[in-house]
Design a protein around this motif. Structure first.
Motif, PDB file in Angstrom:
ATOM      1  N   THR A  48       0.866   3.867   4.892  1.00  0.00           N
ATOM      2  CA  THR A  48       0.213   4.811   3.987  1.00  0.00           C
ATOM      3  C   THR A  48      -1.285   4.565   4.035  1.00  0.00           C
ATOM      4  O   THR A  48      -1.742   3.422   3.899  1.00  0.00           O
ATOM      5  N   GLU A  60      -6.336  10.684   4.249  1.00  0.00           N
ATOM      6  CA  GLU A  60      -5.232  10.118   3.484  1.00  0.00           C
ATOM      7  C   GLU A  60      -3.905  10.744   3.902  1.00  0.00           C
ATOM      8  O   GLU A  60      -3.844  11.901   4.286  1.00  0.00           O
ATOM      9  N   ASP A 119      -4.912   5.610   2.297  1.00  0.00           N
ATOM     10  CA  ASP A 119      -5.561   6.257   1.160  1.00  0.00           C
ATOM     11  C   ASP A 119      -6.941   5.640   0.979  1.00  0.00           C
ATOM     12  O   ASP A 119      -7.377   4.800   1.764  1.00  0.00           O
TER      13      ASP A 119
END
Length: 459
Positions: free
Chosen positions: A135, A119, A137
């Motif tokens: 991003t 992450e 995650d």
């Protein structure tokens, strides 16, 4: 006793007699109307053909009324494998030397061995100041495949394509920039919220973290010995109005780029005008001809519209224009003369000389807004050919005359029907009277034959 068939009493063929009378009465009128209609139909067809020919001639004239037609340029490269070359109508004529040291290139980076995913964020910046961040995650499953997909599907992607390369069983990310040039060079930075995105600090400043397959670089070249660079291989600003497409390096072996006036295109346009006019004159001669031996006349012989329009076109084409700055002020001056049959003849060498000596003067002769020959002829033809113009009015007039003929036929048919009814009534009455007289005669003869003492004298 009712008469059910005509001619029974008199022995006269009343049907044949009435038919002959009706035909004798109608045929001259029908022949006259047929001849009149045939003449009008021939005129209508001739007018339609003439209008179509004028429209075709106008299309050839209009090709010369726009001054930009005379601004055509022909651009060429002495070696299209090295570079191609194009120019617009405003580019100045000339020739240039081109030498290419290296082409502009886009950057390609391959991650080195040991890349892992977790992450965090990855930010891409280029030298030109563009930037975007992805991003990673748990919601998008932090795998190499997902890193690739997130980059490629990002709405604010700055032109980077991510792919995967399998090297010895190890998957590695490949980053390709869409743009070429120094400003497309990337800086890649990461941040970690859980685990580690990579075993390395991914930064273009630390190239050991990547294998740079291709560097982002500007093209390096020279025009007429003047060194230049370009972020792309399509160069548009060096020669105003021209585009150079760099294709292959040729250091030490320059090629030549040339721009010249495209005289052949203008000559073709002028030649098309001459041939179009000659085709029009040929049609007019055909439609207005008269053969004294056969008494055969063209459908538009003596037609005032044709004569007037032909005269106006000839005047617009052949009358000189005023242009004190040029010797080329008429068709004759550029090699176009009128022959005995009214057609035009083009002297190609004289036209070549005119274009070489005074290109601007020839341009003015045809396309000057106020006095150009092509402009005047086009305006003249447009007034005749436009909707509700002279030719539409002429066509409507002929069609109305044809409609009158049809009305005359209907009136004639109605009159003949009444005449036929009257004749049948008259001849049938006569036939009935003859029948009655014959019957009375037969009765008297029979009565006299039966009187006592009456003996018929035999013949």
């Amino acid at each position: 006793m009712a008469i059910s068939s005509t001619g029974l009493g008199s022995g006269i063929d009343i049907n044949g007699l009435v038919s002959s009378i009706i035909q004798a009465e109608s045929q001259p009128a029908l022949n006259r109307l047929a001849r009149k209609e045939a003449t009008l139909q021939a005129e209508l067809s001739a007018v339609s053909i003439f209008k179509s020919s004028l429209s075709q001639f106008q299309s050839k004239v209009s090709g010369l009324k726009d001054a930009t037609v005379f601004s055509n340029r022909s651009a060429s490269s002495s070696d299209s494998k090295i570079a191609t070359f194009s120019a617009n109508k405003d580019t100045a004529a000339g020739s240039y030397s081109l030498e290419i040291t290296s082409l502009a290139s886009a950057q390609k980076l391959v991650t080195q061995s040991g890349y892992t995913v977790s992450e965090g964020t990855i930010t891409f910046d280029n030298v030109g100041g563009d930037s975007f961040t992805i991003t990673l995650d748990s919601s998008n499953n932090t795998t190499i495949e997902n890193v690739r997909d997130v980059i490629n599907e990002s709405s604010d992607n700055i032109g980077i394509t991510a792919t995967i390369l399998n090297i010895g069983g190890e998957k590695r990310l490949v980053f390709n920039t869409a743009d070429t040039g120094d400003n497309a060079a990337l800086t890649i930075s990461t941040s970690t919220t859980s685990g580690d995105l990579s075993n390395y600090d991914y930064s273009i400043a630390a190239p050991t973290n990547y294998d740079e397959v291709t560097a982002s670089a500007n093209a390096i070249f020279s025009v007429d010995g003047q060194p230049m660079t370009s972020a792309t291989n399509t160069v548009e600003d060096v020669i105003p109005g021209a585009t150079i497409t760099l294709k292959e390096a040729n250091a030490g072996a320059p090629i030549t780029l040339s721009i010249s006036q495209n005289n052949s295109a203008i000559k073709n346009q002028i030649s098309s005008l001459v041939s179009g006019y000659n085709e029009l004159i040929s049609l007019i001669n055909q439609q207005t001809s008269y053969n004294a031996e056969t008494n055969a006349a063209g459908a538009l012989l003596g037609d005032s519209l044709v004569n007037k329009l032909q005269s106006q076109i000839r005047s617009a084409l052949t009358n000189p224009i005023s242009n004190s700055s040029s010797n080329y002020t008429s068709l004759v001056s550029i090699g176009i003369t009128t022959q005995k049959d009214g057609t035009l003849k083009l002297d190609s060498s004289t036209l070549d000389t005119a274009l070489e000596n005074d290109y601007a003067g020839v341009t003015t002769l045809f396309s000057d807004t106020n006095k150009g020959i092509a402009v005047k002829v086009d305006t003249l033809l447009e007034n005749y050919l436009k909707s509700d113009g002279t030719f539409d009015g002429r066509t409507d007039s002929i069609n109305k005359k044809i409609s009158v003929i049809n009305e005359e036929r209907e009136k004639l048919d109605f009159r003949l029907q009444k005449m036929e009814t009257r004749l049948y009534a008259q001849y049938n009455a006569m036939d009935a009277l003859v029948y009655s007289l014959n019957a009375t005669g037969d009765w008297l003869t029979s009565t006299l034959d039966n009187l006592p003492g009456v003996v018929r004298k035999s013949n």
